[in-house]
Design a protein around this motif. Structure first.
Motif, PDB file in Angstrom:
ATOM      1  N   GLY A 172       0.769  -1.245   0.000  1.00  0.00           N
ATOM      2  CA  GLY A 172       0.000   0.000   0.000  1.00  0.00           C
ATOM      3  C   GLY A 172       0.794   1.285   0.000  1.00  0.00           C
ATOM      4  O   GLY A 172       0.405   2.238  -0.692  1.00  0.00           O
ATOM      5  N   PRO A 173       1.917   1.374   0.761  1.00  0.00           N
ATOM      6  CA  PRO A 173       2.675   2.628   0.704  1.00  0.00           C
ATOM      7  C   PRO A 173       3.091   3.016  -0.712  1.00  0.00           C
ATOM      8  O   PRO A 173       3.111   4.201  -1.044  1.00  0.00           O
ATOM      9  N   ALA A 174       3.377   2.026  -1.557  1.00  0.00           N
ATOM     10  CA  ALA A 174       3.741   2.348  -2.941  1.00  0.00           C
ATOM     11  C   ALA A 174       2.568   2.971  -3.688  1.00  0.00           C
ATOM     12  O   ALA A 174       2.751   3.875  -4.513  1.00  0.00           O
ATOM     13  N   TYR A 175       1.340   2.514  -3.393  1.00  0.00           N
ATOM     14  CA  TYR A 175       0.172   3.109  -4.042  1.00  0.00           C
ATOM     15  C   TYR A 175       0.029   4.574  -3.609  1.00  0.00           C
ATOM     16  O   TYR A 175      -0.280   5.454  -4.421  1.00  0.00           O
ATOM     17  N   VAL A 176       0.242   4.805  -2.318  1.00  0.00           N
ATOM     18  CA  VAL A 176       0.146   6.174  -1.794  1.00  0.00           C
ATOM     19  C   VAL A 176       1.202   7.060  -2.430  1.00  0.00           C
ATOM     20  O   VAL A 176       0.924   8.188  -2.866  1.00  0.00           O
ATOM     21  N   PHE A 177       2.433   6.563  -2.490  1.00  0.00           N
ATOM     22  CA  PHE A 177       3.516   7.349  -3.103  1.00  0.00           C
ATOM     23  C   PHE A 177       3.208   7.623  -4.573  1.00  0.00           C
ATOM     24  O   PHE A 177       3.522   8.703  -5.092  1.00  0.00           O
ATOM     25  N   SER A 182       1.782  11.454  -8.665  1.00  0.00           N
ATOM     26  CA  SER A 182       0.900  11.912  -9.738  1.00  0.00           C
ATOM     27  C   SER A 182       0.339  13.295  -9.446  1.00  0.00           C
ATOM     28  O   SER A 182       0.254  14.149 -10.346  1.00  0.00           O
ATOM     29  N   LEU A 183      -0.040  13.549  -8.188  1.00  0.00           N
ATOM     30  CA  LEU A 183      -0.565  14.862  -7.820  1.00  0.00           C
ATOM     31  C   LEU A 183       0.520  15.935  -7.959  1.00  0.00           C
ATOM     32  O   LEU A 183       0.241  17.065  -8.375  1.00  0.00           O
ATOM     33  N   THR A 184       1.753  15.550  -7.634  1.00  0.00           N
ATOM     34  CA  THR A 184       2.877  16.484  -7.796  1.00  0.00           C
ATOM     35  C   THR A 184       3.084  16.830  -9.263  1.00  0.00           C
ATOM     36  O   THR A 184       3.278  18.006  -9.621  1.00  0.00           O
ATOM     37  N   ARG A 185       3.032  15.804 -10.115  1.00  0.00           N
ATOM     38  CA  ARG A 185       3.203  16.052 -11.563  1.00  0.00           C
ATOM     39  C   ARG A 185       2.078  16.941 -12.088  1.00  0.00           C
ATOM     40  O   ARG A 185       2.297  17.823 -12.928  1.00  0.00           O
ATOM     41  N   ALA A 186       0.871  16.715 -11.594  1.00  0.00           N
ATOM     42  CA  ALA A 186      -0.256  17.545 -12.023  1.00  0.00           C
ATOM     43  C   ALA A 186      -0.038  18.999 -11.624  1.00  0.00           C
ATOM     44  O   ALA A 186      -0.330  19.919 -12.400  1.00  0.00           O
ATOM     45  N   ALA A 187       0.480  19.213 -10.420  1.00  0.00           N
ATOM     46  CA  ALA A 187       0.753  20.584  -9.972  1.00  0.00           C
ATOM     47  C   ALA A 187       1.814  21.238 -10.835  1.00  0.00           C
ATOM     48  O   ALA A 187       1.722  22.432 -11.168  1.00  0.00           O
ATOM     49  N   THR A 194       8.881  22.594  -8.878  1.00  0.00           N
ATOM     50  CA  THR A 194       8.853  21.277  -8.250  1.00  0.00           C
ATOM     51  C   THR A 194       8.698  21.356  -6.730  1.00  0.00           C
ATOM     52  O   THR A 194       7.931  20.594  -6.134  1.00  0.00           O
ATOM     53  N   ALA A 195       9.414  22.274  -6.098  1.00  0.00           N
ATOM     54  CA  ALA A 195       9.346  22.383  -4.641  1.00  0.00           C
ATOM     55  C   ALA A 195       7.941  22.745  -4.173  1.00  0.00           C
ATOM     56  O   ALA A 195       7.415  22.155  -3.218  1.00  0.00           O
ATOM     57  N   THR A 196       7.321  23.688  -4.856  1.00  0.00           N
ATOM     58  CA  THR A 196       5.962  24.085  -4.475  1.00  0.00           C
ATOM     59  C   THR A 196       4.961  22.988  -4.790  1.00  0.00           C
ATOM     60  O   THR A 196       4.029  22.735  -4.014  1.00  0.00           O
ATOM     61  N   ALA A 197       5.160  22.321  -5.915  1.00  0.00           N
ATOM     62  CA  ALA A 197       4.272  21.211  -6.290  1.00  0.00           C
ATOM     63  C   ALA A 197       4.321  20.110  -5.236  1.00  0.00           C
ATOM     64  O   ALA A 197       3.287  19.569  -4.825  1.00  0.00           O
ATOM     65  N   ARG A 198       5.530  19.780  -4.770  1.00  0.00           N
ATOM     66  CA  ARG A 198       5.678  18.775  -3.718  1.00  0.00           C
ATOM     67  C   ARG A 198       4.999  19.228  -2.429  1.00  0.00           C
ATOM     68  O   ARG A 198       4.320  18.444  -1.755  1.00  0.00           O
ATOM     69  N   GLN A 199       5.194  20.497  -2.090  1.00  0.00           N
ATOM     70  CA  GLN A 199       4.588  21.022  -0.862  1.00  0.00           C
ATOM     71  C   GLN A 199       3.069  20.912  -0.920  1.00  0.00           C
ATOM     72  O   GLN A 199       2.431  20.482   0.047  1.00  0.00           O
ATOM     73  N   PHE A 205      -2.134  15.614   1.120  1.00  0.00           N
ATOM     74  CA  PHE A 205      -2.312  14.219   1.490  1.00  0.00           C
ATOM     75  C   PHE A 205      -2.212  14.053   3.009  1.00  0.00           C
ATOM     76  O   PHE A 205      -3.044  13.391   3.633  1.00  0.00           O
ATOM     77  N   ASP A 206      -1.213  14.677   3.597  1.00  0.00           N
ATOM     78  CA  ASP A 206      -1.014  14.577   5.045  1.00  0.00           C
ATOM     79  C   ASP A 206      -2.222  15.132   5.796  1.00  0.00           C
ATOM     80  O   ASP A 206      -2.726  14.512   6.742  1.00  0.00           O
ATOM     81  N   GLY A 207      -2.710  16.283   5.373  1.00  0.00           N
ATOM     82  CA  GLY A 207      -3.842  16.894   6.042  1.00  0.00           C
ATOM     83  C   GLY A 207      -5.120  16.081   5.891  1.00  0.00           C
ATOM     84  O   GLY A 207      -5.896  15.938   6.840  1.00  0.00           O
ATOM     85  N   ALA A 208      -5.332  15.520   4.701  1.00  0.00           N
ATOM     86  CA  ALA A 208      -6.532  14.725   4.469  1.00  0.00           C
ATOM     87  C   ALA A 208      -6.531  13.461   5.330  1.00  0.00           C
ATOM     88  O   ALA A 208      -7.561  13.074   5.890  1.00  0.00           O
TER      89      ALA A 208
END
Length: 271
Positions: A172-177, A182-187, A194-199, A205-208
């Motif tokens: 499962g951790p691989a699915y989460v990563f 994917s969300l980072t790439r979309a950003a 890249t730094a802001t996209a990762r943030q 994800f962490d907040g949700a």
């Protein structure tokens, strides 16, 4: 109580660290590690008792945790069968069925089979565990305390469910990563560096997850509350439904479960 780890890899090291944080005495923790440099590091960093590969196990050890690579477990189990006779043995070697381990040990030990996951490395894991037929309720309680040094524990009703645990939380951790990636790439495609996209992706994800854990409501209810009719979230979720994201996730976990069962067959025959 004395606990011996055979294998000093990352998971074993995490469990040793977790046990120390729980108040277990360092002089009651041992690790068998063939690499002299790693033995010295573990002794300095954790204060535990390192043992060379050829060293005898403490005869009064209460628990032995088998934390070697699955391909090495048959050889290790056969070599240590006499030393493990009558002890509680916890196997965290992925894909090794209890019947095979019991055969390699010549029925010498009381067994618990465990499937941990990598968040255990930061004491945030969840392990699926199966209690062998020769093990007792006291063994289960002891194993549970040890496993909780790195996170939560789910005891399964039958051993086949360990393959399902592998598919859901082990892999499962691989699915989460993958989702975060994917969300980072979309950003980034929306113009963020890249730094802001990762943030944005990581914090979302962490907040949700924190919100979901803090709520007594099902994730589906929480999703509905974020989704206004005809709004932006609805547009995104409609697209996901159109391309079958949920069905793909379910199918992917089934593929993982089936492969876990296949690997257990292969490892059992190889040993």
């Amino acid at each position: 109580m004395k606990i011996v780890f055979i294998g000093g890899g990352n998971m074993a090291t995490a469990m040793l660290g977790g046990l120390l944080q729980q108040g277990y005495a360092a002089d009651g923790l041992y690790v068998v590690e063939p690499d002299a440099g790693k033995r010295a590091d573990l002794q300095v960093r954790l204060g535990i008792q390192p043992l060379a590969l050829e060293a005898a196990l403490p005869p009064d050890a209460d628990v032995v945790v088998l934390a070697v690579k699955p391909q090495q477990l048959a050889e290790v189990a056969r070599a240590r069968a006499d030393e493990l006779r009558g002890k509680l043995v916890i196997s965290i070697a992925a894909g090794i069925r209890m019947a095979d381990l019991d055969r390699w040990l010549a029925g010498a030990a009381r067994l618990v089979r465990v499937m941990p996951n990598t968040p255990a490395l930061v004491q945030a894991g969840i392990s699926g565990a199966w209690l062998g037929p020769q093990a007792t309720s006291a063994d289960r309680e002891l194993a549970d305390r040890i496993l909780r040094s790195v996170g939560q524990v789910v005891w399964v009703a039958e051993e086949a469910q360990i393959d399902a645990v592998t598919a859901i939380s082990g892999s499962g951790p691989a699915y989460v990563f993958y989702f975060i990636e994917s969300l980072t790439r979309a950003a980034e495609q929306q113009g963020f560096d890249t730094a802001t996209a990762r943030q944005l992706a990581y914090a979302t994800f962490d907040g949700a997850v924190k919100l979901a854990l803090a709520s007594s409501e099902d994730a589906a209810v929480l999703r509905e509350r974020v989704t206004s009719k005809g709004g932006t979230t609805a547009a995104a979720l409609n697209k996901m439904a159109e391309i079958g994201v949920q069905a793909a996730i379910v199918a992917a976990t089934e593929a993982a479960r089936a492969r876990a069962a296949e690997l257990a067959d292969e490892l059992g025959r190889a040993g």
